[in-house]
Design a protein around this motif. Structure first.
Motif, PDB file in Angstrom:
ATOM      1  N   PRO A 102       0.721  -1.125   0.105  1.00 21.35           N
ATOM      2  CA  PRO A 102       0.222  -0.393  -0.313  1.00 21.35           C
ATOM      3  C   PRO A 102       0.611   1.061  -0.019  1.00 21.35           C
ATOM      4  O   PRO A 102       0.661   2.175  -0.891  1.00 21.35           O
ATOM      5  N   ALA A 103       2.116   1.553   0.452  1.00 22.15           N
ATOM      6  CA  ALA A 103       2.741   2.356   0.945  1.00 22.15           C
ATOM      7  C   ALA A 103       3.274   2.845  -0.877  1.00 22.15           C
ATOM      8  O   ALA A 103       3.264   4.000  -1.119  1.00 22.15           O
ATOM      9  N   VAL A 104       3.831   1.884  -1.493  1.00 23.00           N
ATOM     10  CA  VAL A 104       3.801   2.418  -3.389  1.00 23.00           C
ATOM     11  C   VAL A 104       3.041   2.806  -4.023  1.00 23.00           C
ATOM     12  O   VAL A 104       3.451   2.926  -4.678  1.00 23.00           O
ATOM     13  N   LEU A 105       1.995   1.856  -3.256  1.00 22.26           N
ATOM     14  CA  LEU A 105       0.885   2.325  -4.545  1.00 22.26           C
ATOM     15  C   LEU A 105       0.089   3.531  -4.190  1.00 22.26           C
ATOM     16  O   LEU A 105       0.409   4.020  -4.900  1.00 22.26           O
ATOM     17  N   ASN A 106       0.010   4.151  -2.553  1.00 23.21           N
ATOM     18  CA  ASN A 106      -0.161   5.243  -1.690  1.00 23.21           C
ATOM     19  C   ASN A 106       0.991   6.007  -3.335  1.00 23.21           C
ATOM     20  O   ASN A 106       0.306   7.587  -3.477  1.00 23.21           O
ATOM     21  N   ASP A 107       1.987   6.456  -3.089  1.00 28.78           N
ATOM     22  CA  ASP A 107       3.236   6.647  -3.604  1.00 28.78           C
ATOM     23  C   ASP A 107       2.943   7.536  -5.013  1.00 28.78           C
ATOM     24  O   ASP A 107       3.080   8.148  -5.658  1.00 28.78           O
ATOM     25  N   LEU A 108       2.346   5.242  -6.081  1.00 29.24           N
ATOM     26  CA  LEU A 108       2.539   6.029  -7.205  1.00 29.24           C
ATOM     27  C   LEU A 108       1.705   7.203  -7.855  1.00 29.24           C
ATOM     28  O   LEU A 108       1.189   7.781  -8.708  1.00 29.24           O
ATOM     29  N   ILE A 109      -0.012   6.891  -6.673  1.00 30.53           N
ATOM     30  CA  ILE A 109      -0.802   7.354  -7.009  1.00 30.53           C
ATOM     31  C   ILE A 109      -0.356   8.920  -6.969  1.00 30.53           C
ATOM     32  O   ILE A 109      -1.050  10.316  -7.862  1.00 30.53           O
ATOM     33  N   ASP A 110       0.297   9.248  -5.993  1.00 25.24           N
ATOM     34  CA  ASP A 110       0.779  11.023  -5.353  1.00 25.24           C
ATOM     35  C   ASP A 110       1.358  11.574  -6.867  1.00 25.24           C
ATOM     36  O   ASP A 110       1.691  12.051  -6.863  1.00 25.24           O
ATOM     37  N   ARG A 111       2.251  10.518  -7.398  1.00 18.58           N
ATOM     38  CA  ARG A 111       3.034  10.509  -8.119  1.00 18.58           C
ATOM     39  C   ARG A 111       2.384  10.524  -9.454  1.00 18.58           C
ATOM     40  O   ARG A 111       2.302  11.941 -10.551  1.00 18.58           O
ATOM     41  N   TYR A 112       1.337   9.877 -10.160  1.00 17.36           N
ATOM     42  CA  TYR A 112       0.726  10.361 -11.213  1.00 17.36           C
ATOM     43  C   TYR A 112      -0.657  11.494 -11.069  1.00 17.36           C
ATOM     44  O   TYR A 112       0.033  12.532 -11.879  1.00 17.36           O
ATOM     45  N   ASP A 154      -5.267  -0.571 -18.578  1.00 16.17           N
ATOM     46  CA  ASP A 154      -4.547   1.134 -18.365  1.00 16.17           C
ATOM     47  C   ASP A 154      -4.583   1.232 -17.121  1.00 16.17           C
ATOM     48  O   ASP A 154      -5.360   0.796 -15.832  1.00 16.17           O
ATOM     49  N   ILE A 155      -4.877   2.511 -16.978  1.00 12.70           N
ATOM     50  CA  ILE A 155      -4.254   3.327 -15.708  1.00 12.70           C
ATOM     51  C   ILE A 155      -5.746   3.675 -15.346  1.00 12.70           C
ATOM     52  O   ILE A 155      -5.052   3.972 -13.798  1.00 12.70           O
ATOM     53  N   ASP A 156      -6.787   3.794 -15.421  1.00 14.40           N
ATOM     54  CA  ASP A 156      -8.322   3.910 -14.958  1.00 14.40           C
ATOM     55  C   ASP A 156      -8.317   2.605 -14.211  1.00 14.40           C
ATOM     56  O   ASP A 156      -8.949   3.274 -12.836  1.00 14.40           O
ATOM     57  N   ALA A 157      -8.383   1.319 -14.980  1.00 14.93           N
ATOM     58  CA  ALA A 157      -8.847   0.502 -13.953  1.00 14.93           C
ATOM     59  C   ALA A 157      -7.608   0.188 -12.735  1.00 14.93           C
ATOM     60  O   ALA A 157      -7.554  -0.318 -11.581  1.00 14.93           O
ATOM     61  N   ALA A 158      -6.016   0.682 -13.017  1.00 13.32           N
ATOM     62  CA  ALA A 158      -5.067   0.905 -12.533  1.00 13.32           C
ATOM     63  C   ALA A 158      -5.157   1.826 -10.601  1.00 13.32           C
ATOM     64  O   ALA A 158      -4.737   1.147  -9.714  1.00 13.32           O
ATOM     65  N   LEU A 159      -5.664   2.577 -10.912  1.00 16.98           N
ATOM     66  CA  LEU A 159      -5.465   3.362 -10.332  1.00 16.98           C
ATOM     67  C   LEU A 159      -7.251   2.921  -9.614  1.00 16.98           C
ATOM     68  O   LEU A 159      -6.978   3.172  -8.169  1.00 16.98           O
ATOM     69  N   LEU A 160      -8.142   2.766  -9.791  1.00 19.15           N
ATOM     70  CA  LEU A 160      -8.696   1.725  -9.090  1.00 19.15           C
ATOM     71  C   LEU A 160      -8.456   1.190  -8.540  1.00 19.15           C
ATOM     72  O   LEU A 160      -9.016   0.922  -6.876  1.00 19.15           O
ATOM     73  N   ALA A 161      -7.568   0.050  -9.152  1.00 19.12           N
ATOM     74  CA  ALA A 161      -7.488  -1.148  -8.535  1.00 19.12           C
ATOM     75  C   ALA A 161      -6.540  -1.114  -6.805  1.00 19.12           C
ATOM     76  O   ALA A 161      -6.247  -0.805  -5.693  1.00 19.12           O
ATOM     77  N   ALA A 162      -5.305   0.155  -7.045  1.00 16.91           N
ATOM     78  CA  ALA A 162      -4.367   0.561  -6.481  1.00 16.91           C
ATOM     79  C   ALA A 162      -5.222   1.473  -4.816  1.00 16.91           C
ATOM     80  O   ALA A 162      -5.288   0.933  -3.862  1.00 16.91           O
ATOM     81  N   ARG A 163      -6.280   2.409  -5.411  1.00 17.02           N
ATOM     82  CA  ARG A 163      -6.796   3.149  -3.947  1.00 17.02           C
ATOM     83  C   ARG A 163      -7.811   1.645  -3.111  1.00 17.02           C
ATOM     84  O   ARG A 163      -7.372   1.843  -1.863  1.00 17.02           O
ATOM     85  N   LEU A 164      -8.357   0.398  -3.934  1.00 17.47           N
ATOM     86  CA  LEU A 164      -9.448  -0.397  -2.950  1.00 17.47           C
ATOM     87  C   LEU A 164      -8.103  -0.821  -2.546  1.00 17.47           C
ATOM     88  O   LEU A 164      -8.857  -1.620  -1.777  1.00 17.47           O
TER      89      LEU A 164
END
Length: 71
Positions: free
Chosen positions: A4-14, A46-56
């Motif tokens: 989750p920490a990695v996912l959060n960082d990637l979402i923030d960078r995006y 795709d990025i939309d699915a990636a963002l949704l999956a990461a946030r979940l």
């Protein structure tokens, strides 16, 4: 699935990169890189699915969204 920490960082960078000029070559390259990494980290294509999956997978996310179910 990435930590989750990695996912959060990637979402923030995006999100930060999206606020910049996406037509600038360096910004576009970095945005493409972080989008690709998010897709790899979440097992999506795709990025939309990636963002949704990461946030979940972030702490506090609701795994089952019942917002469309009548009360």
């Amino acid at each position: 699935m990435a930590h989750p920490a990695v996912l959060n960082d990637l979402i923030d960078r995006y999100q930060t990169l999206r606020l910049l000029n996406p037509k600038a070559p360096e910004v576009r390259r970095r945005l493409d890189d972080v989008s690709y990494t998010l897709c790899l980290a979440t097992g999506t294509s795709d990025i939309d699915a990636a963002l949704l999956a990461a946030r979940l997978h972030l702490p506090g996310a609701r795994p089952h969204d019942d917002s469309a179910v009548p009360a």
